[in-house]
Design a protein around this motif. Structure first.
Motif, PDB file in Angstrom:
ATOM      1  N   HIS A 162      -4.823 -51.125   7.262  1.00 62.24           N
ATOM      2  CA  HIS A 162      -4.157 -52.259   6.614  1.00 62.24           C
ATOM      3  C   HIS A 162      -2.995 -52.724   7.493  1.00 62.24           C
ATOM      4  CE1 HIS A 162      -1.731 -54.495   3.632  1.00 62.24           C
ATOM      5  NE2 HIS A 162      -2.921 -54.802   3.145  1.00 62.24           N
ATOM      6  N   SER A 183      -6.628 -56.378   1.945  1.00 63.64           N
ATOM      7  CA  SER A 183      -7.393 -55.519   1.032  1.00 63.64           C
ATOM      8  C   SER A 183      -8.834 -55.990   0.868  1.00 63.64           C
ATOM      9  CB  SER A 183      -6.726 -55.493  -0.346  1.00 63.64           C
ATOM     10  OG  SER A 183      -5.381 -55.172  -0.226  1.00 63.64           O
ATOM     11  N   SER A 224      -5.131 -60.260  -3.708  1.00 63.43           N
ATOM     12  CA  SER A 224      -4.262 -61.445  -3.709  1.00 63.43           C
ATOM     13  C   SER A 224      -4.917 -62.606  -2.973  1.00 63.43           C
ATOM     14  CB  SER A 224      -2.878 -61.121  -3.149  1.00 63.43           C
ATOM     15  OG  SER A 224      -2.965 -60.246  -2.080  1.00 63.43           O
ATOM     16  N   HIS A 274       4.609 -62.868   0.158  1.00 64.12           N
ATOM     17  CA  HIS A 274       3.463 -62.291  -0.559  1.00 64.12           C
ATOM     18  C   HIS A 274       3.686 -62.485  -2.063  1.00 64.12           C
ATOM     19  CE1 HIS A 274       0.428 -59.423  -1.876  1.00 64.12           C
ATOM     20  NE2 HIS A 274      -0.062 -59.480  -0.645  1.00 64.12           N
ATOM     21  N   GLU A 291       3.302 -60.646  -4.445  1.00 61.29           N
ATOM     22  CA  GLU A 291       3.870 -59.484  -5.155  1.00 61.29           C
ATOM     23  C   GLU A 291       5.397 -59.605  -5.268  1.00 61.29           C
ATOM     24  OE1 GLU A 291       2.556 -55.914  -3.188  1.00 61.29           O
ATOM     25  OE2 GLU A 291       0.452 -56.350  -3.552  1.00 61.29           O
ATOM     26  N   THR A 301      -1.723 -61.002   2.781  1.00 55.67           N
ATOM     27  CA  THR A 301      -1.312 -60.684   4.153  1.00 55.67           C
ATOM     28  C   THR A 301      -2.117 -61.486   5.178  1.00 55.67           C
ATOM     29  OG1 THR A 301      -2.770 -58.762   4.012  1.00 55.67           O
ATOM     30  CG2 THR A 301      -0.422 -58.369   3.676  1.00 55.67           C
TER      31      THR A 301
END
Ligand code: 13P
Ligand code: SF4
Length: 330
Positions: A34, A51, A139, A208, A210, A225
């Motif tokens: 990642h 992801s 995401s 991001h 989040e 990302t």
């Protein structure tokens, strides 16, 4: 970083990078990493991605061993999608605050309390929670997946309340949100970001989802990302501010060394506090040991795996081929 490791204290040091590459060939292994992994791990990986891309790679690989350099829920996804493969994670303690916020029993109760809701669950959760979910999202794929659902469909979204709230704003939905957060993206400071923007008024802020809403409101681009990386590389601006885990800047700097990528600051004005402590548990030394010993291995009970695979397969089907950014590997 010195890539020499003296495993037993007294013995000769070995060249860890060379040993990893040799073991990769002997084991017929693929190394997936990642963007939040340390630069030296990204550099030795066959593929670096977000992801969703990592899930696709894990599902498609012909390797016998998947050495997963990320956190445990990601390695579990690899095992769920490729059960015949040996999946190793350099440090089994590489967890995630979002996964921790959502214990499977509590999640099952939440679902039972809302029987008329569809359960859309962020991939940052345990295999057991995936098994209780209808559709998994990342995401990079969530918005596209939500927009395929009837507008009258009631939806539960777990476990990231900031991502869920951002998706509600983007899609006009009113998803019921679980109260979980990412400890890394919560640490960015609005005050410090405003100070940084004042120093670099032309620099776009890339964030991001989040991150909490006050940070996202200051961003010119919000995305996963892979999307952040894509935006950073395609932007004509020479300076960009990056509000996500700072190890992703390694890929930006490699692909565009002439640009200036600045990590968004935390409350102390230093972006170092935004390193993910879970991702940081993986090191080159541990990757070498896990390839050598084929441990620690990821195991998922078969009944959980089969149910979790249903919700992951729905994601892969509904996500289609959104925005893969290939940085290393094919
Ligand atoms: P993505 O790479 O899918 O954007 O996920 C970010 C993240 O926090 C992973 O833990
Ligand atoms: Fe979990 Fe946040 Fe770390 Fe990603 S960055 S693994 S969401 S704690």
């Amino acid at each position: 970083m010195d890539a020499r490791l003296n495993l037993l204290g007294g013995g000769p040091a070995i060249d860890v990078k060379a040993e990893i590459l040799a073991l990769k060939a002997t084991r017929n292994a693929v190394i997936l990493a990642h963007y939040y992994q340390a630069p030296e791990i990204q550099d030795i990986a066959d593929f670096v991605g977000d992801s969703l891309d990592l899930s696709r790679k894990a599902a498609a690989t012909e390797a016998d061993v998947i050495a997963f350099c990320g956190v445990k829920f990601m390695a579990e996804v690899a095992k769920i999608l490729s059960p015949q493969k040996t999946v190793i994670l350099p440090d089994l303690k590489a967890g995630c605050s979002l996964e921790d916020s959502c214990p499977p029993d509590d999640f099952a109760r939440f679902r039972r309390a809302h029987p008329d809701h569809l359960s859309l669950t962020y991939i940052n959760c345990s295999a057991a929670v995936k098994a209780e979910s209808d559709i998994i999202v990342t995401s990079s794929s969530a918005e596209k997946i939500i927009n395929q659902l009837p507008s009258t469909q009631k939806i539960l979204f777990a476990p990231d309340k900031h991502l869920g709230a951002w998706l509600n704003r983007k899609t006009g939905r009113d998803m019921l949100l679980w109260d979980g957060t990412c400890i890394v993206h919560e640490r960015f400071s609005v005050t410090e970001l405003l100070k940084l923007k004042a120093l670099h008024p032309a620099a776009p802020v890339l964030a991001h989802p989040e991150c909490p809403a006050p940070i996202l409101e200051l961003a010119h681009y919000v995305g996963a990302t892979s999307g952040i990386l894509n935006y950073a590389l395609n932007s004509p601006e020479p300076t960009l501010i990056v509000a996500t885990e700072p190890n992703i800047i390694h890929q930006m700097q490699k692909a565009a060394p002439h640009k200036n990528f600045i990590g968004a600051p935390g409350a102390d004005g230093n972006c170092g506090c935004n390193m993910c402590p879970f991702m940081a548990l993986n090191t080159l030394d541990k990757l070498y040991l896990s390839l050598r010993d084929l441990t620690p291995q990821i195991e998922v009970p078969e009944d959980v795996r089969l149910r979790a695979k249903l919700s992951l397969d729905r994601m892969l089907e509904m996500a289609g081929s959104v925005s893969p950014v290939r940085v290393t590997g094919d």
